[in-house]
Design an enzyme around this catalytic site. Structure first.
Site, PDB file in Angstrom:
ATOM      1  N   HIS A  18       0.841  -1.202   0.000  1.00  0.00           N
ATOM      2  CA  HIS A  18       0.000   0.000   0.000  1.00  0.00           C
ATOM      3  C   HIS A  18       0.876   1.253   0.000  1.00  0.00           C
ATOM      4  CE1 HIS A  18      -3.919  -1.975   0.998  1.00  0.00           C
ATOM      5  NE2 HIS A  18      -3.099  -2.910   1.456  1.00  0.00           N
ATOM      6  N   GLY A 169      -9.960  -2.138   3.203  1.00  0.00           N
ATOM      7  CA  GLY A 169     -10.740  -1.620   4.331  1.00  0.00           C
ATOM      8  C   GLY A 169     -11.168  -2.736   5.264  1.00  0.00           C
ATOM      9  N   HIS A 196      -9.072  -8.009  -0.652  1.00  0.00           N
ATOM     10  CA  HIS A 196      -8.632  -8.350   0.698  1.00  0.00           C
ATOM     11  C   HIS A 196      -9.715  -9.229   1.325  1.00  0.00           C
ATOM     12  CE1 HIS A 196      -5.867  -4.917   0.364  1.00  0.00           C
ATOM     13  NE2 HIS A 196      -5.319  -5.245   1.516  1.00  0.00           N
ATOM     14  N   GLU A 199      -8.391 -12.064   6.090  1.00  0.00           N
ATOM     15  CA  GLU A 199      -7.323 -11.421   6.865  1.00  0.00           C
ATOM     16  C   GLU A 199      -7.840 -11.157   8.278  1.00  0.00           C
ATOM     17  OE1 GLU A 199      -6.548  -7.394   5.723  1.00  0.00           O
ATOM     18  OE2 GLU A 199      -4.680  -7.240   6.860  1.00  0.00           O
TER      19      GLU A 199
HETATM   20 ZN   LIG Z   1      -3.334  -4.865   2.288  1.00  0.00          ZN
END
Ligand SMILES: [Zn+2]
Length: 327
Positions: A18, A169, A196, A199
């Site tokens: 990122h 997010g 994503h 996680e």
């Molecule tokens: Zn990430």
């Protein structure tokens, strides 16, 4: 441990990094002074700011995400965006990375009056001529409802450095559903799609992400292990979601140090069990400033955790093969 001189090793490839999580602290201080953005109380030096950025074990997700506020506040002009992108490329190049996909959320960088296109243009300008082959993924945020806009934006810059889109997010309570049709559209446009998932939430989040085959890669995804039967550290059976991820060979963008900061100690990280069961595991950095690391330090960590040279070479070649194509 870098095997880049080994003719059998794939060039170092970084798929998950990122931009707003990797700023040089000294740059944050300069940009903040220029933009009139206050630094955290008591922070005056780059060393102190570097320490302030580091995520500590046990912090809440809200505390972790709050760390991005300062970098994002100083990344609101074309000059700042170009500088941050250029320095990120320099930093990963210095680590030996030959090919990188940086990601960021364009919607976070319009508070200073820039259009979404101007934001993307500024980042690409910073990466132009960069020593590593640098490409860009545009993130849509789970908490926002702007994925169609982000996909359209990516489509306008596809072929000029943007190669895909991402969903980022907080996973908790924010399913993929409202974003799904936009990501399906991105795929039909030839854009890479990585989400994503798996996680902060378990295998059900990965299951939610891969309905109708939408993702091409999965950001993190390691909690797919919760849909596996594990005996003595070895995966011996797969549930339906894990089987779907394995059958599709969906690359998992694992980030060991970052995952540890959010509560999965590296010693208990399942990346190696997943790799040995045939999952397409890749090693990445995520946020180089918030969870200090580099790609070579993460690969060295993977080795310390038991990965053999051959397994590391496979993870490297998997990453090189999972890059999104630039049309
Ligand atoms: Zn990430």
């Amino acid at each position: 441990m870098d095997r880049s001189t080994d003719p059998g090793a794939a060039p170092l490839t970084l798929l998950h990094d990122h931009l707003d999580g990797g700023l040089r602290p000294a740059t944050v201080i300069e940009l903040a002074a220029h933009a009139g953005v206050p630094l955290p109380a008591g922070i005056t030096t780059a060393g102190a700011l570097a320490d302030w950025f580091v995520v500590r074990p046990g912090e809440s997700l809200a505390e972790v995400f709050a760390r991005f506020d300062l970098p994002i506040r100083v990344m609101q002009t074309t000059e700042a965006l170009s500088r941050v992108a250029r320095e990120a490329a320099e930093d990963v190049a210095a680590d030996g990375v030959r090919s990188v996909e940086f990601r960021f959320a364009p919607t976070h960088h319009t508070a200073g009056g820039l259009s979404l296109d101007a934001v993307v243009e500024a980042v690409l300008a910073g990466l132009a001529g960069a020593p590593p082959e640098a490409r860009v993924l545009l993130c849509s945020m789970r908490g926002e409802r702007r994925t169609d806009e982000v996909v359209d934006l990516a489509g306008r810059w596809h072929g000029r450095g943007v190669v895909g889109v991402d969903l980022a997010g907080v996973e908790v309570g924010e399913p993929v559903g409202p974003h799904r049709s936009a990501f399906a559209r991105a795929r039909s446009m030839g854009l890479g799609v990585t989400l994503h998932a798996g996680e902060m939430v378990g295998a059900e989040s990965v299951a939610d992400a891969i309905v109708d085959d939408v993702p091409v890669r999965i950001g993190h995804g390691f909690r797919i292990v919760e849909d596996c039967r594990v005996r003595d550290g070895e995966i011996v059976d797969l549930g339906p979601t894990a089987a779907a991820v394995l059958d599709r060979r969906l690359p998992l963008e694992v980030c060991l140090t970052s995952n540890a900061a959010l509560g999965t100690p590296v010693e208990r990280h399942p990346f190696l069990a997943l790799a040995r069961a045939g999952f397409a595991v890749t090693i990445n950095t995520d946020n180089r400033t918030l969870t200090p690391c580099s790609l070579t330090s993460e690969l060295a960590l993977a080795r310390r955790l038991g990965a053999t040279d051959d397994e590391l070479a496979t993870m490297r070649s998997t990453a090189a093969g999972a890059r999104f194509p630039d049309p």
